[in-house]
Scaffold this motif. Structure first.
Motif, PDB file in Angstrom:
ATOM      1  N   GLY A  76       2.704  -5.560   3.342  1.00  0.00           N
ATOM      2  CA  GLY A  76       1.735  -4.644   2.719  1.00  0.00           C
ATOM      3  C   GLY A  76       2.450  -3.593   1.871  1.00  0.00           C
ATOM      4  N   THR A  77       3.547  -3.056   2.395  1.00  0.00           N
ATOM      5  CA  THR A  77       4.297  -2.047   1.615  1.00  0.00           C
ATOM      6  C   THR A  77       4.848  -2.677   0.335  1.00  0.00           C
ATOM      7  N   MET A  78       5.209  -3.953   0.420  1.00  0.00           N
ATOM      8  CA  MET A  78       5.709  -4.653  -0.776  1.00  0.00           C
ATOM      9  C   MET A  78       4.629  -4.735  -1.849  1.00  0.00           C
ATOM     10  N   MET A  79       3.405  -5.022  -1.408  1.00  0.00           N
ATOM     11  CA  MET A  79       2.303  -5.117  -2.381  1.00  0.00           C
ATOM     12  C   MET A  79       2.133  -3.772  -3.092  1.00  0.00           C
ATOM     13  N   ASN A  80       2.195  -2.691  -2.329  1.00  0.00           N
ATOM     14  CA  ASN A  80       2.081  -1.369  -2.957  1.00  0.00           C
ATOM     15  C   ASN A  80       3.241  -1.117  -3.919  1.00  0.00           C
TER      16      ASN A  80
END
Ligand code: UDP
Length: 234
Positions: A76-80
């Motif tokens: 999820g942090t990667m998507m952000n």
């Protein structure tokens, strides 16, 4: 003025008014805030959270192992990180996304010297994937990253303008602290503004933390220039 700052932005902040996912308007606004900082000569490293998609501790169970849940959180942090990098660049802010999980097809691996190179060349560095390890959050990953690449301060932006002795949203009589020692921040049960693990590491390594509001515009630039904004933990 600080030479290099680590900015921790939560997933919730990036989602703006949306219930989950990312609000591109917030990221555009953030680009302008960060630009004010880089224009004045301070280098910026950003650790993005992923709570707008997944928080491992909350979704673990029903057959999903905690480790897997945390890995989902890191994704999820990667998507952000990917989205914010693109939006920053579209706003004219040179930015590179580095990743702390193996994802060579989507971002450059986080390598200390590579991050240095980008920063020296005037680029903003956004790190996705947290620390790459489960059982911690991006608060802890932010402190580790700040230590790893020699940042002067960790700035964690929140909804309120600093640390209070109780929740100011629920208690109108809550008092704000202008400054705190790491020891006070670790020991006071009421202070939940940052993970205790992150705070403990910052205390051990003597890393200053500033807790302040993302708004109004110019707040982050003020902190970067050395002005007293929010609460300083040192
Ligand atoms: N996470 C992890 N290791 C890290 C950083 C994050 O396992 O080093 C996982 C963890 O499950 C966490 C989620 O990714 O809950 C999203 O990060 P965080 O909760 O810190 O996001 P924020 O609340 O700042 O948006």
């Amino acid at each position: 003025m600080y030479k290099r700052i680590l900015l921790k932005i939560s997933g919730e902040q990036l989602s703006g008014q949306h219930e989950s996912g990312l609000d591109p308007e917030i990221a555009k606004w953030l680009a302008n805030e960060v630009k004010q900082v880089t224009d004045s000569g301070t280098q910026v490293v950003i650790m993005v959270g992923g709570g707008n998609y997944v928080r491992g501790a909350q979704i673990a169970g029903h057959g999903i192992k905690r480790v897997t849940a945390d890995q989902m959180g890191m994704l999820g942090t990667m998507m952000n990180a990917l989205a914010v990098t693109d939006i920053f660049e579209e706003q004219g802010l040179p930015t590179r996304c580095l990743t702390n999980i193996f994802a060579e097809q989507v971002a450059e691996p986080f390598i200390h010297r590579l991050a240095e190179k980008h920063l020296e060349r005037g680029r903003v560095v956004i790190v996705g994937g947290g620390s790459g390890r489960p059982y911690v959050t991006t608060d802890t990953a932010a402190v580790v990253l700040a230590l790893e690449i020699d940042c002067d301060v960790v700035i964690k932006t929140t909804k309120v303008d600093g640390v209070y002795d109780s929740d100011p949203v629920q208690n109108p009589d809550a008092n704000k602290f202008d400054s705190l020692t790491h020891q006070q921040a670790v020991e006071n049960e009421q202070i939940k503004v940052m993970d205790k693990a992150a705070m403990g590491l910052a205390m051990e390594q003597d890393m200053s933390i500033v807790i302040c509001c993302l708004e109004p515009s110019g707040n982050i630039a003020k902190v970067a220039s050395g002005e007293t904004v929010g609460t300083t933990i040192s």
